[in-house]
Design an enzyme around this catalytic site. Structure first.
Site, PDB file in Angstrom:
ATOM      1  N   ASP A   7      15.674  42.649  26.595  1.00 36.98           N
ATOM      2  CA  ASP A   7      16.839  42.243  25.824  1.00 36.98           C
ATOM      3  C   ASP A   7      17.856  41.689  26.843  1.00 36.98           C
ATOM      4  O   ASP A   7      17.728  41.940  28.043  1.00 36.98           O
ATOM      5  CB  ASP A   7      17.398  43.470  25.096  1.00 36.98           C
ATOM      6  CG  ASP A   7      18.719  43.174  24.435  1.00 36.98           C
ATOM      7  OD1 ASP A   7      18.812  42.177  23.689  1.00 36.98           O
ATOM      8  OD2 ASP A   7      19.693  43.941  24.672  1.00 36.98           O
ATOM      9  N   LEU A   8      18.835  40.938  26.373  1.00 34.39           N
ATOM     10  CA  LEU A   8      19.797  40.349  27.324  1.00 34.39           C
ATOM     11  C   LEU A   8      21.122  41.133  27.401  1.00 34.39           C
ATOM     12  O   LEU A   8      21.436  41.755  28.411  1.00 34.39           O
ATOM     13  CB  LEU A   8      20.085  38.898  26.928  1.00 34.39           C
ATOM     14  CG  LEU A   8      21.096  38.191  27.825  1.00 34.39           C
ATOM     15  CD1 LEU A   8      20.489  37.846  29.179  1.00 34.39           C
ATOM     16  CD2 LEU A   8      21.627  36.927  27.154  1.00 34.39           C
ATOM     17  N   ASP A   9      21.857  41.061  26.278  1.00 35.82           N
ATOM     18  CA  ASP A   9      23.216  41.634  26.268  1.00 35.82           C
ATOM     19  C   ASP A   9      23.165  43.160  26.422  1.00 35.82           C
ATOM     20  O   ASP A   9      22.581  43.848  25.591  1.00 35.82           O
ATOM     21  CB  ASP A   9      23.920  41.309  24.942  1.00 35.82           C
ATOM     22  CG  ASP A   9      24.104  39.806  24.744  1.00 35.82           C
ATOM     23  OD1 ASP A   9      24.673  39.169  25.631  1.00 35.82           O
ATOM     24  OD2 ASP A   9      23.687  39.290  23.685  1.00 35.82           O
ATOM     25  N   THR A  15      27.292  41.566  28.974  1.00 37.89           N
ATOM     26  CA  THR A  15      27.987  40.699  28.015  1.00 37.89           C
ATOM     27  C   THR A  15      28.250  41.383  26.667  1.00 37.89           C
ATOM     28  O   THR A  15      28.997  40.855  25.857  1.00 37.89           O
ATOM     29  CB  THR A  15      27.158  39.421  27.760  1.00 37.89           C
ATOM     30  OG1 THR A  15      25.781  39.775  27.783  1.00 37.89           O
ATOM     31  CG2 THR A  15      27.437  38.366  28.798  1.00 37.89           C
ATOM     32  N   LYS A  43      25.017  46.057  17.965  1.00 36.35           N
ATOM     33  CA  LYS A  43      24.176  45.762  19.133  1.00 36.35           C
ATOM     34  C   LYS A  43      22.798  45.260  18.703  1.00 36.35           C
ATOM     35  O   LYS A  43      22.130  45.906  17.897  1.00 36.35           O
ATOM     36  CB  LYS A  43      24.037  47.005  20.026  1.00 36.35           C
ATOM     37  CG  LYS A  43      25.311  47.320  20.778  1.00 36.35           C
ATOM     38  CD  LYS A  43      25.082  48.408  21.799  1.00 36.35           C
ATOM     39  CE  LYS A  43      26.383  48.754  22.511  1.00 36.35           C
ATOM     40  NZ  LYS A  43      26.239  49.988  23.288  1.00 36.35           N
ATOM     41  N   GLY A  44      22.408  44.143  19.240  1.00 37.07           N
ATOM     42  CA  GLY A  44      21.088  43.577  18.951  1.00 37.07           C
ATOM     43  C   GLY A  44      20.999  42.819  17.642  1.00 37.07           C
ATOM     44  O   GLY A  44      19.995  42.175  17.356  1.00 37.07           O
ATOM     45  N   VAL A  45      22.051  42.911  16.845  1.00 33.23           N
ATOM     46  CA  VAL A  45      22.031  42.333  15.499  1.00 33.23           C
ATOM     47  C   VAL A  45      22.516  40.878  15.548  1.00 33.23           C
ATOM     48  O   VAL A  45      23.400  40.536  16.331  1.00 33.23           O
ATOM     49  CB  VAL A  45      22.936  43.199  14.580  1.00 33.23           C
ATOM     50  CG1 VAL A  45      23.044  42.619  13.206  1.00 33.23           C
ATOM     51  CG2 VAL A  45      22.399  44.625  14.521  1.00 33.23           C
ATOM     52  N   ARG A  47      24.223  37.165  14.674  1.00 34.85           N
ATOM     53  CA  ARG A  47      25.638  36.842  14.483  1.00 34.85           C
ATOM     54  C   ARG A  47      26.077  37.047  13.031  1.00 34.85           C
ATOM     55  O   ARG A  47      27.104  37.685  12.761  1.00 34.85           O
ATOM     56  CB  ARG A  47      25.899  35.390  14.913  1.00 34.85           C
ATOM     57  CG  ARG A  47      27.363  35.070  15.126  1.00 34.85           C
ATOM     58  CD  ARG A  47      27.545  33.627  15.564  1.00 34.85           C
ATOM     59  NE  ARG A  47      26.775  33.312  16.757  1.00 34.85           N
ATOM     60  CZ  ARG A  47      26.512  32.076  17.183  1.00 34.85           C
ATOM     61  NH1 ARG A  47      26.975  31.028  16.502  1.00 34.85           N
ATOM     62  NH2 ARG A  47      25.800  31.882  18.276  1.00 34.85           N
ATOM     63  N   SER A 113      15.902  37.986  23.138  1.00 32.65           N
ATOM     64  CA  SER A 113      17.302  38.221  22.775  1.00 32.65           C
ATOM     65  C   SER A 113      17.650  37.599  21.428  1.00 32.65           C
ATOM     66  O   SER A 113      17.178  36.510  21.102  1.00 32.65           O
ATOM     67  CB  SER A 113      18.212  37.614  23.853  1.00 32.65           C
ATOM     68  OG  SER A 113      19.551  37.585  23.405  1.00 32.65           O
ATOM     69  N   ALA A 114      18.512  38.286  20.687  1.00 35.45           N
ATOM     70  CA  ALA A 114      18.992  37.750  19.403  1.00 35.45           C
ATOM     71  C   ALA A 114      20.026  36.648  19.614  1.00 35.45           C
ATOM     72  O   ALA A 114      20.342  35.899  18.685  1.00 35.45           O
ATOM     73  CB  ALA A 114      19.628  38.878  18.595  1.00 35.45           C
ATOM     74  N   LYS A 144      16.395  41.490  14.756  1.00 35.74           N
ATOM     75  CA  LYS A 144      16.028  42.878  15.033  1.00 35.74           C
ATOM     76  C   LYS A 144      16.692  43.731  13.947  1.00 35.74           C
ATOM     77  O   LYS A 144      17.808  43.409  13.564  1.00 35.74           O
ATOM     78  CB  LYS A 144      16.535  43.312  16.418  1.00 35.74           C
ATOM     79  CG  LYS A 144      15.956  42.488  17.562  1.00 35.74           C
ATOM     80  CD  LYS A 144      16.669  42.844  18.873  1.00 35.74           C
ATOM     81  CE  LYS A 144      16.272  41.883  19.982  1.00 35.74           C
ATOM     82  NZ  LYS A 144      16.989  42.081  21.239  1.00 35.74           N
ATOM     83  N   GLU A 168      15.571  47.803  26.151  1.00 36.41           N
ATOM     84  CA  GLU A 168      16.560  47.598  25.092  1.00 36.41           C
ATOM     85  C   GLU A 168      17.737  48.578  25.167  1.00 36.41           C
ATOM     86  O   GLU A 168      17.534  49.746  25.483  1.00 36.41           O
ATOM     87  CB  GLU A 168      15.898  47.821  23.724  1.00 36.41           C
ATOM     88  CG  GLU A 168      15.572  46.585  22.944  1.00 36.41           C
ATOM     89  CD  GLU A 168      16.783  45.784  22.474  1.00 36.41           C
ATOM     90  OE1 GLU A 168      17.918  46.273  22.581  1.00 36.41           O
ATOM     91  OE2 GLU A 168      16.585  44.642  22.011  1.00 36.41           O
ATOM     92  N   ASP A 169      18.936  48.107  24.806  1.00 37.67           N
ATOM     93  CA  ASP A 169      20.092  49.013  24.734  1.00 37.67           C
ATOM     94  C   ASP A 169      20.534  49.258  23.295  1.00 37.67           C
ATOM     95  O   ASP A 169      21.474  50.008  23.065  1.00 37.67           O
ATOM     96  CB  ASP A 169      21.281  48.451  25.531  1.00 37.67           C
ATOM     97  CG  ASP A 169      21.904  47.240  24.862  1.00 37.67           C
ATOM     98  OD1 ASP A 169      21.147  46.386  24.333  1.00 37.67           O
ATOM     99  OD2 ASP A 169      23.141  47.139  24.844  1.00 37.67           O
TER     100      ASP A 169
HETATM  101  C1  BG6 Z   1      22.684  40.250  20.636  1.00 35.32           C
HETATM  102  C2  BG6 Z   1      23.943  41.059  20.771  1.00 35.32           C
HETATM  103  O1  BG6 Z   1      22.029  40.191  21.851  1.00 35.32           O
HETATM  104  O2  BG6 Z   1      22.971  38.921  20.207  1.00 35.32           O
HETATM  105  C3  BG6 Z   1      24.749  41.018  19.482  1.00 35.32           C
HETATM  106  O3  BG6 Z   1      23.597  42.401  21.063  1.00 35.32           O
HETATM  107  C4  BG6 Z   1      25.001  39.569  19.099  1.00 35.32           C
HETATM  108  O4  BG6 Z   1      25.975  41.686  19.689  1.00 35.32           O
HETATM  109  C5  BG6 Z   1      23.666  38.837  18.967  1.00 35.32           C
HETATM  110  O5  BG6 Z   1      25.708  39.489  17.866  1.00 35.32           O
HETATM  111  C6  BG6 Z   1      23.814  37.388  18.554  1.00 35.32           C
HETATM  112  O6  BG6 Z   1      24.454  36.682  19.571  1.00 35.32           O
HETATM  113  P1  BG6 Z   1      25.047  35.214  19.417  1.00 35.32           P
HETATM  114  O7  BG6 Z   1      25.438  34.853  20.824  1.00 35.32           O
HETATM  115  O8  BG6 Z   1      23.949  34.338  18.891  1.00 35.32           O
HETATM  116  O9  BG6 Z   1      26.181  35.300  18.472  1.00 35.32           O
HETATM  117 MG    MG Z   2      21.470  44.378  23.817  1.00 33.23          MG
END
Ligand code: BG6
Ligand code: MG
Length: 214
Positions: A7-9, A15, A43-45, A47, A113-114, A144, A168-169
């Site tokens: 996962d990224l964020d 971030t 988290k992970g969800v 936008r 990553s989402a 996710k 994953e976090d």
């Molecule tokens: C996930 C984050 O990696 O990406 C979420 O944990 C975020 O907080 C999601 O909403 C979507 O990101 P973005 O940059 O497409 O809005």
């Molecule tokens: Mg994350």
């Protein structure tokens, strides 16, 4: 063939806090406070799903689809503005060492990553060359806890799901990994990430995990 999918964020880069601050700013403009406890659910969800959770937390009802699109766009603009100046100091502790170690051990490496900014952030952090495959929010439709983002990563790598380890976090991300038939290392609170095979309190401890016995 074996792989680690990150996962990224909140795992590779710090971030997650900027996503939170951007939602908090949007919520304040809508007239309510968005706190760190509610943030856990974001988290992970994706936008748009995040926006719905934020609106519900603020008791905001009757928002049209067009208005939702505007609000999500506005949040993303705040987020992009906030991460505009970030540099490699935002890479989380031990990540470069862990990437080096797993590469030497023969693991293929993917991003799952989402975030639609996933690839851009990896490139900005000069980390993209470590990754054999990058799957971000531009390549997936199902957020996710649906496993699509990780399954796609495994497919592109050509590695069977059962030979993949996800880092994953987010609770939603751990659930996605497990329902995709993968192993999962949770990073953060063991109670929240209880579905993971193992949980470390922070990325600095990833080096201690025995990947072969997960
Ligand atoms: C996930 C984050 O990696 O990406 C979420 O944990 C975020 O907080 C999601 O909403 C979507 O990101 P973005 O940059 O497409 O809005
Ligand atoms: Mg994350």
């Amino acid at each position: 063939m074996k792989a680690v999918i990150f996962d990224l964020d909140g795992v590779v880069v710090d971030t997650a806090k900027y996503h939170f601050l951007a939602w908090k700013k949007l919520a304040a403009e809508l007239g309510f406070e968005f706190d760190i406890v509610h943030n856990e659910k974001l988290k992970g969800v994706s936008r748009m799903d995040s926006l719905n959770i934020v609106l519900e937390a603020g008791g905001t009802k009757g928002v049209s689809e067009n208005e939702k699109l505007e609000l999500a766009t506005r949040k993303n603009e705040y987020y992009l503005e906030m991460i505009g100046g970030i540099d490699e100091s935002e890479i989380l502790p031990g990540i470069q060492e862990f990437l080096k170690k797993i590469k030497e051990e023969g693991y293929l490496i993917a991003l799952g990553s989402a975030s639609k900014s996933g690839r851009m952030i990896l490139e900005k952090m000069n980390l993209a060359e470590w990754f054999d495959v990058i799957v971000d929010g531009n390549l997936v439709e199902l957020p996710k806890p649906n496993p699509q983002v990780f399954v796609k990563g495994a497919e592109l790598l050509g590695v069977p799901c059962e030979n993949c380890i996800v880092v994953e976090d987010a609770k939603a991300g751990v659930e996605a990994a497990i329902s995709g038939g993968m192993k999962c290392i949770g990073v953060g609170d063991a109670e929240i990430l209880e579905a993971a095979n193992v949980v470390v309190p922070g990325t600095a401890r990833l080096m201690e995990v025995n990947l072969e016995t997960l």
